[in-house]
Design a protein around this motif. Structure first.
Motif, mmCIF file in Angstrom:
data_model
loop_
_atom_site.group_PDB
_atom_site.id
_atom_site.type_symbol
_atom_site.label_atom_id
_atom_site.label_comp_id
_atom_site.label_asym_id
_atom_site.label_seq_id
_atom_site.Cartn_x
_atom_site.Cartn_y
_atom_site.Cartn_z
ATOM 1 N N TYR A 13 52.405 37.045 44.063
ATOM 2 C CA TYR A 13 53.435 37.417 43.095
ATOM 3 C C TYR A 13 52.944 38.584 42.253
ATOM 4 O O TYR A 13 51.776 38.632 41.873
ATOM 5 C CB TYR A 13 53.758 36.251 42.149
ATOM 6 N N ASP A 14 53.841 39.540 41.982
ATOM 7 C CA ASP A 14 53.586 40.572 40.998
ATOM 8 C C ASP A 14 54.190 40.062 39.695
ATOM 9 O O ASP A 14 55.369 39.697 39.665
ATOM 10 C CB ASP A 14 54.251 41.892 41.393
ATOM 11 N N VAL A 15 53.385 40.004 38.635
ATOM 12 C CA VAL A 15 53.869 39.477 37.356
ATOM 13 C C VAL A 15 53.612 40.474 36.242
ATOM 14 O O VAL A 15 52.701 41.294 36.324
ATOM 15 C CB VAL A 15 53.213 38.118 36.994
ATOM 16 N N GLN A 16 54.425 40.384 35.218
ATOM 17 C CA GLN A 16 54.220 41.148 33.997
ATOM 18 C C GLN A 16 53.928 40.151 32.894
ATOM 19 O O GLN A 16 54.608 39.123 32.790
ATOM 20 C CB GLN A 16 55.465 41.946 33.621
ATOM 21 N N VAL A 17 52.893 40.422 32.101
ATOM 22 C CA VAL A 17 52.559 39.545 30.984
ATOM 23 C C VAL A 17 52.475 40.373 29.722
ATOM 24 O O VAL A 17 52.153 41.563 29.746
ATOM 25 C CB VAL A 17 51.231 38.777 31.212
ATOM 26 N N GLU A 18 52.794 39.750 28.620
ATOM 27 C CA GLU A 18 52.634 40.421 27.339
ATOM 28 C C GLU A 18 52.005 39.442 26.368
ATOM 29 O O GLU A 18 52.171 38.229 26.479
ATOM 30 C CB GLU A 18 53.966 40.952 26.804
ATOM 31 N N GLU A 19 51.242 39.976 25.431
ATOM 32 C CA GLU A 19 50.581 39.145 24.437
ATOM 33 C C GLU A 19 51.553 38.885 23.291
ATOM 34 O O GLU A 19 52.162 39.798 22.757
ATOM 35 C CB GLU A 19 49.328 39.851 23.918
ATOM 36 N N VAL A 20 51.729 37.587 22.968
ATOM 37 C CA VAL A 20 52.631 37.190 21.898
ATOM 38 C C VAL A 20 51.833 36.305 20.936
ATOM 39 O O VAL A 20 51.391 35.229 21.319
ATOM 40 C CB VAL A 20 53.844 36.410 22.454
ATOM 41 N N ASN A 21 51.616 36.785 19.714
ATOM 42 C CA ASN A 21 50.860 36.029 18.710
ATOM 43 C C ASN A 21 49.509 35.559 19.236
ATOM 44 O O ASN A 21 49.116 34.411 19.067
ATOM 45 C CB ASN A 21 51.667 34.828 18.199
ATOM 46 N N GLY A 22 48.804 36.432 19.938
ATOM 47 C CA GLY A 22 47.478 36.119 20.440
ATOM 48 C C GLY A 22 47.455 35.358 21.749
ATOM 49 O O GLY A 22 46.396 35.109 22.305
ATOM 50 N N ALA A 23 48.623 34.960 22.270
ATOM 51 C CA ALA A 23 48.677 34.229 23.540
ATOM 52 C C ALA A 23 49.348 35.107 24.587
ATOM 53 O O ALA A 23 50.239 35.884 24.272
ATOM 54 C CB ALA A 23 49.460 32.934 23.374
ATOM 55 N N VAL A 24 48.937 34.971 25.806
ATOM 56 C CA VAL A 24 49.536 35.743 26.889
ATOM 57 C C VAL A 24 50.649 34.914 27.505
ATOM 58 O O VAL A 24 50.463 33.753 27.846
ATOM 59 C CB VAL A 24 48.480 36.102 27.950
ATOM 60 N N ALA A 25 51.842 35.507 27.617
ATOM 61 C CA ALA A 25 53.003 34.800 28.165
ATOM 62 C C ALA A 25 53.568 35.592 29.328
ATOM 63 O O ALA A 25 53.702 36.807 29.242
ATOM 64 C CB ALA A 25 54.072 34.637 27.083
ATOM 65 N N PRO A 26 53.902 34.922 30.459
ATOM 66 C CA PRO A 26 54.504 35.655 31.581
ATOM 67 C C PRO A 26 55.902 36.138 31.217
ATOM 68 O O PRO A 26 56.651 35.447 30.543
ATOM 69 C CB PRO A 26 54.553 34.626 32.706
ATOM 70 N N VAL A 27 56.236 37.326 31.690
ATOM 71 C CA VAL A 27 57.552 37.902 31.430
ATOM 72 C C VAL A 27 58.429 37.797 32.663
ATOM 73 O O VAL A 27 59.585 37.431 32.580
ATOM 74 C CB VAL A 27 57.412 39.383 30.988
ATOM 75 N N ALA A 28 57.880 38.108 33.834
ATOM 76 C CA ALA A 28 58.656 38.078 35.068
ATOM 77 C C ALA A 28 57.724 37.846 36.237
ATOM 78 O O ALA A 28 56.562 38.229 36.191
ATOM 79 C CB ALA A 28 59.413 39.389 35.259
ATOM 80 N N ALA A 29 58.250 37.217 37.282
ATOM 81 C CA ALA A 29 57.459 37.008 38.494
ATOM 82 C C ALA A 29 58.361 37.179 39.701
ATOM 83 O O ALA A 29 59.496 36.727 39.693
ATOM 84 C CB ALA A 29 56.843 35.611 38.516
ATOM 85 N N ALA A 30 57.847 37.843 40.706
ATOM 86 C CA ALA A 30 58.592 38.044 41.946
ATOM 87 C C ALA A 30 57.596 38.124 43.086
ATOM 88 O O ALA A 30 56.490 38.626 42.902
ATOM 89 C CB ALA A 30 59.403 39.338 41.875
ATOM 90 N N PRO A 31 57.952 37.603 44.266
ATOM 91 C CA PRO A 31 57.033 37.727 45.398
ATOM 92 C C PRO A 31 56.730 39.189 45.680
ATOM 93 O O PRO A 31 57.607 40.035 45.608
ATOM 94 C CB PRO A 31 57.800 37.100 46.558
ATOM 95 N N ALA A 32 55.465 39.474 45.968
ATOM 96 C CA ALA A 32 55.059 40.847 46.280
ATOM 97 C C ALA A 32 55.514 41.204 47.691
ATOM 98 O O ALA A 32 55.536 40.347 48.563
ATOM 99 C CB ALA A 32 53.548 40.982 46.167
ATOM 100 N N PRO A 33 55.882 42.452 47.914
ATOM 101 C CA PRO A 33 56.283 42.846 49.259
ATOM 102 C C PRO A 33 55.088 42.845 50.199
ATOM 103 O O PRO A 33 53.953 42.997 49.766
ATOM 104 C CB PRO A 33 56.823 44.266 49.057
#
Length: 107
Positions: A13-33
């Protein structure tokens, strides 16, 4: 925001994560080509993997039996659609799979 690639149970999976209040949270996930020039062999129906007949790096010819899938109380041979080399095996013997799930990738 960071872009990461992770593999879970053989699916990448290709995922995007962003840090929110010191914690890392996934934003989106999709199978990689699949890699360019590779061939994915998908499950034609839901079932259970009875046998895995190949290993990564093994050369296969079109029509060689890669896996045996039990579905509706019948054993179905999953064959190589083209000549190639087994790049990855994404399932294990005894695993239940869904229709359309990638079983093997050939390069």
């Amino acid at each position: 925001m960071k872009n990461l690639r992770i593999t879970v149970n053989g699916t990448t999976y290709d995922v995007q994560v962003e840090e929110v209040n010191g914690a890392v949270a996934p934003v989106a996930a999709a199978p990689a080509p699949a890699a360019a020039g590779s061939t994915t062999v998908e499950s034609p129906m839901p079932g259970t993997i009875l046998a895995v007949n190949v290993t990564p790096g093994q050369a296969v010819k079109r029509g060689d039996v890669l896996l045996v899938l039990e579905a509706m109380k019948m054993e179905n041979e999953i064959k190589a659609p083209a000549d190639g080399t087994v790049a990855s095996i994404n399932v294990n013997k005894g695993e239940t799979v869904d229709s359309g799930q990638t079983l093997v990738t050939l390069s």
